[in-house]
Design a protein around this motif. Sequence first.
Motif, mmCIF file in Angstrom:
data_model
loop_
_atom_site.group_PDB
_atom_site.id
_atom_site.type_symbol
_atom_site.label_atom_id
_atom_site.label_comp_id
_atom_site.label_asym_id
_atom_site.label_seq_id
_atom_site.Cartn_x
_atom_site.Cartn_y
_atom_site.Cartn_z
ATOM 1 N N UNK A 22 -2.330 1.977 -17.888
ATOM 2 C CA UNK A 22 -1.736 0.978 -17.026
ATOM 3 C C UNK A 22 -2.671 0.636 -15.875
ATOM 4 N N UNK A 23 -2.957 -0.640 -15.692
ATOM 5 C CA UNK A 23 -3.788 -1.027 -14.554
ATOM 6 C C UNK A 23 -3.445 -2.449 -14.132
ATOM 7 N N UNK A 24 -3.829 -2.764 -12.913
ATOM 8 C CA UNK A 24 -3.619 -4.100 -12.348
ATOM 9 C C UNK A 24 -4.890 -4.912 -12.570
ATOM 10 N N UNK A 72 -5.259 1.554 -9.427
ATOM 11 C CA UNK A 72 -4.872 2.048 -8.108
ATOM 12 C C UNK A 72 -4.856 0.919 -7.079
ATOM 13 N N UNK A 73 -3.675 0.582 -6.574
ATOM 14 C CA UNK A 73 -3.575 -0.491 -5.585
ATOM 15 C C UNK A 73 -4.235 -0.116 -4.263
ATOM 16 N N UNK A 101 4.853 -4.768 -6.043
ATOM 17 C CA UNK A 101 3.873 -4.007 -5.256
ATOM 18 C C UNK A 101 2.512 -4.694 -5.237
ATOM 19 N N UNK A 102 2.133 -5.378 -6.346
ATOM 20 C CA UNK A 102 0.877 -6.111 -6.379
ATOM 21 C C UNK A 102 0.959 -7.345 -5.489
ATOM 22 N N UNK A 103 2.071 -8.047 -5.547
ATOM 23 C CA UNK A 103 2.224 -9.250 -4.724
ATOM 24 C C UNK A 103 2.155 -8.897 -3.244
ATOM 25 N N UNK A 104 2.739 -7.783 -2.859
ATOM 26 C CA UNK A 104 2.710 -7.386 -1.449
ATOM 27 C C UNK A 104 1.287 -7.140 -0.978
ATOM 28 N N UNK A 105 0.469 -6.505 -1.816
ATOM 29 C CA UNK A 105 -0.925 -6.263 -1.441
ATOM 30 C C UNK A 105 -1.687 -7.578 -1.339
#
Length: 275
Positions: A22-24, A72-73, A101-105
């Motif tokens: 799993x990764x962004x 890792x964000x 969580x990705x959108x917040x970063x």
Amino acid sequence: MKPLDIHTINAYQSKAQAAKQGFYTNYIAPFGANKSTHKECDDKIYGIELSDGYVFLKDFENFSKLYFLTPHLCDLKAALDKLDRENICLEIIQRGALAKELQEVLCAYFAPHSLYEKLTISTKNLKLKLKNHPYTPQHAQLTDLDYLCQSLKSNFDARFDHLPSPSELTHYITNQQVLIQRDTNGEIIAYCIYQIDGKTSHFNYLLNLKADPFCLIALMESYYAELKHKGIQHIYLWVDIRNNLRVKNMHTRYGYQSSHIFNHTFTHINTKEIS
């Protein structure tokens, strides 16, 4: 940021995908995978090698695009803290909404810009509108190349609309994939540019330069007639539903449906100036 080897990044991506890790990421179509369409593989990539992954920039004419690939964000956030360039943008193509969580970063460094939705249709399901009309759409000629190149730059967003290079547009014109409508003075007043890949067509660009909606409809229906004649079975296009919902409604009246795939686009905020 330092120069990075794109082949090393591609190898990392392949390994992570094979391991179902799993990764962004917004790095979906690797540079260099198709040298006929991805000339970026010959250009320099600058970025940061993370403890596990990469953040890097690809320079275009007047802007840079940011790509990230990491599980890792916290590493992504640390890399975004180091951005010191202007005119940076990014896009994330995926099914559905972004992970919260990705959108917040991302929103700590980038402003949401537009949201493109991919619409699709089978040519057999097209609901054509016009039976008879006075318009005579025709194929563009190579003498129209300069005008079309300039019009695309003036009327579309080079950061997110993936404008064709002059050589690519020459290819489309030569292969009769650019339909135009001229006025009585011979000036182009509307055009449609499309691609064909096997039995599928990408409806790339449609523009009406005059206040004549029926001219645009006639041009679209000429495009659809061409596709049926060529045996094309499927069509897809992208619509900015955040800023141009009216255009989506126009296409849905022809029978287009959502694929539930979206292109989330962002432009960089200069946090140093804000602070």
